[in-house]
Motif scaffolding. Structure first.
Motif, mmCIF file in Angstrom:
data_model
loop_
_atom_site.group_PDB
_atom_site.id
_atom_site.type_symbol
_atom_site.label_atom_id
_atom_site.label_comp_id
_atom_site.label_asym_id
_atom_site.label_seq_id
_atom_site.Cartn_x
_atom_site.Cartn_y
_atom_site.Cartn_z
ATOM 1 N N ASN A 210 -6.681 0.119 6.167
ATOM 2 C CA ASN A 210 -5.859 -0.993 5.687
ATOM 3 C C ASN A 210 -4.462 -0.455 5.379
ATOM 4 O O ASN A 210 -4.271 0.341 4.455
ATOM 5 C CB ASN A 210 -6.484 -1.601 4.431
ATOM 6 N N GLU A 211 -3.483 -0.888 6.161
ATOM 7 C CA GLU A 211 -2.125 -0.357 6.012
ATOM 8 C C GLU A 211 -1.556 -0.570 4.608
ATOM 9 O O GLU A 211 -0.730 0.216 4.144
ATOM 10 C CB GLU A 211 -1.182 -0.996 7.048
ATOM 11 N N GLU A 212 -2.025 -1.601 3.935
ATOM 12 C CA GLU A 212 -1.533 -1.871 2.591
ATOM 13 C C GLU A 212 -1.913 -0.764 1.606
ATOM 14 O O GLU A 212 -1.292 -0.613 0.554
ATOM 15 C CB GLU A 212 -2.077 -3.214 2.094
ATOM 16 N N ASN A 213 -2.954 -0.001 1.955
ATOM 17 C CA ASN A 213 -3.417 1.053 1.051
ATOM 18 C C ASN A 213 -2.776 2.412 1.314
ATOM 19 O O ASN A 213 -2.902 3.330 0.495
ATOM 20 C CB ASN A 213 -4.940 1.216 1.158
ATOM 21 N N LEU A 214 -2.114 2.571 2.472
ATOM 22 C CA LEU A 214 -1.632 3.892 2.877
ATOM 23 C C LEU A 214 -0.658 4.493 1.875
ATOM 24 O O LEU A 214 -0.719 5.688 1.565
ATOM 25 C CB LEU A 214 -0.990 3.815 4.267
ATOM 26 N N GLU A 215 0.250 3.676 1.377
ATOM 27 C CA GLU A 215 1.235 4.203 0.425
ATOM 28 C C GLU A 215 0.555 4.647 -0.867
ATOM 29 O O GLU A 215 0.933 5.661 -1.467
ATOM 30 C CB GLU A 215 2.292 3.138 0.120
ATOM 31 N N LEU A 216 -0.474 3.908 -1.291
ATOM 32 C CA LEU A 216 -1.212 4.276 -2.498
ATOM 33 C C LEU A 216 -1.909 5.620 -2.309
ATOM 34 O O LEU A 216 -1.872 6.483 -3.188
ATOM 35 C CB LEU A 216 -2.256 3.198 -2.837
ATOM 36 N N PHE A 217 -2.555 5.806 -1.138
ATOM 37 C CA PHE A 217 -3.214 7.072 -0.849
ATOM 38 C C PHE A 217 -2.201 8.213 -0.826
ATOM 39 O O PHE A 217 -2.429 9.284 -1.389
ATOM 40 C CB PHE A 217 -3.935 7.018 0.509
ATOM 41 N N ASP A 218 -1.080 7.969 -0.161
ATOM 42 C CA ASP A 218 -0.066 9.006 -0.008
ATOM 43 C C ASP A 218 0.481 9.440 -1.369
ATOM 44 O O ASP A 218 0.673 10.633 -1.633
ATOM 45 C CB ASP A 218 1.074 8.492 0.881
#
Length: 298
Positions: A210-218
């Protein structure tokens, strides 16, 4: 065949008001939180939150999900009668997810859609301690195998490994879905745009898709030297602003800060070199279990 196919479940959803849906969702979330806390408390004390027995104990007269944690004395033959009847797919899926995430959040659950076979409705592999579980549900399994003496009812398949050795094989059992399972599956089939099936406290690597989560993971990532158990690989390309170069001194400063704080170098360079073009590529790490596949589906 799933009996709920004959029902208009979209109409069923529309029969509820917005307030009723919000109340149901809130109560469901509160209930999940209570059950999960009970699960954690009992697990910490070495007890099963379902049957109340010790996790290490195996009692033939009390079939329970914790049998899948391979307690002393459990044997394959005891699963036959247990798995001939519905045990609740979505319930056992949550149980495996919760156990897996107590050791390593996300990274112990491979539910990546990119790694799921085209012929499958669902494939998931979970790791917990020295145990690996895997589900395989083919599109024909959902309907049941017509005119077949085995698997004529809607069902799913389960594999279990202990110390990398197969204990239960995918095709040992055709585990029937419960009525609750069939309703949930058909509800999602008819109204996937209206219904979201989430895994409270049991998120796996599919969250990463889910692209919306990528920044959170990063933002949450820290570096590790234990590459074999890493949940993610992070590669960063840094391009200096036009007309500028990246000095060795700046790189050394970023390296030292990264070593001290465990933050990725790319995140540090993003702060130290304003205007730099930074591209980050995230991918599943070596610590994510490989998706177990069922060969010769039937």
């Amino acid at each position: 065949m799933n009996p709920y196919k004959k029902q208009d479940l979209r109409k069923f959803i529309d029969s509820f008001s917005k307030e009723e849906i919000e109340r149901e969702n809130r109560e469901q979330q509160e209930g999940n939180e209570k059950v999960y806390k009970d699960f954690l408390t009992n697990l910490k004390n070495g007890k099963c939150f379902i049957c109340g027995e010790k996790m290490e104990d195996f009692i033939t007269s009390k079939p329970c999900f914790h049998w899948f944690t391979y307690p002393k004395g459990v044997k394959k033959k005891y699963f036959k009668k247990y798995l001939e009847n519905p045990i609740g797919f979505f319930r056992i899926d949550s149980y495996f997810r919760w156990l897996a995430n107590t050791e390593k959040p996300l990274g112990n659950i491979n539910d990546l859609k990119d790694e799921t076979s085209n012929s499958s409705f669902l494939e998931t592999t979970y790791k917990y301690k020295n145990i690996e579980w895997a589900f395989s549900i083919g599109h024909t399994d959902i309907e049941g195998h017509e005119n077949s003496t085995v698997g004529e009812k809607p069902h799913y398949h389960l594999q279990m490994k202990v110390n990398d050795r197969i204990f239960l094989k995918f095709n040992d059992y055709h585990i029937p879905f419960s009525d609750e399972d069939l309703f949930t599956i058909e509800l999602y089939e008819q109204a996937s745009d209206r219904v979201i099936i989430t895994n409270s406290y049991g998120h796996g690597m599919s969250s990463f898709e889910n692209e919306e989560n990528l920044e959170l993971f990063d933002d949450a990532m820290t570096i590790t030297d234990d590459f074999k158990n890493a949940s993610f690989n992070r590669q960063t390309m840094i391009q200096a602003p036009e007309g500028e170069t990246i000095s060795g001194e700046l790189i050394q400063k970023a390296l030292e800060e990264s070593k001290r704080t465990k933050k990725p170098i790319g995140k540090i360079m993003e702060r130290l070199m304003k205007g730099a073009k930074i591209t980050t590529i995230l991918s599943p790490g070596d610590g994510v279990p490989k998706m177990s596949k069922r060969n010769g589906k039937k």
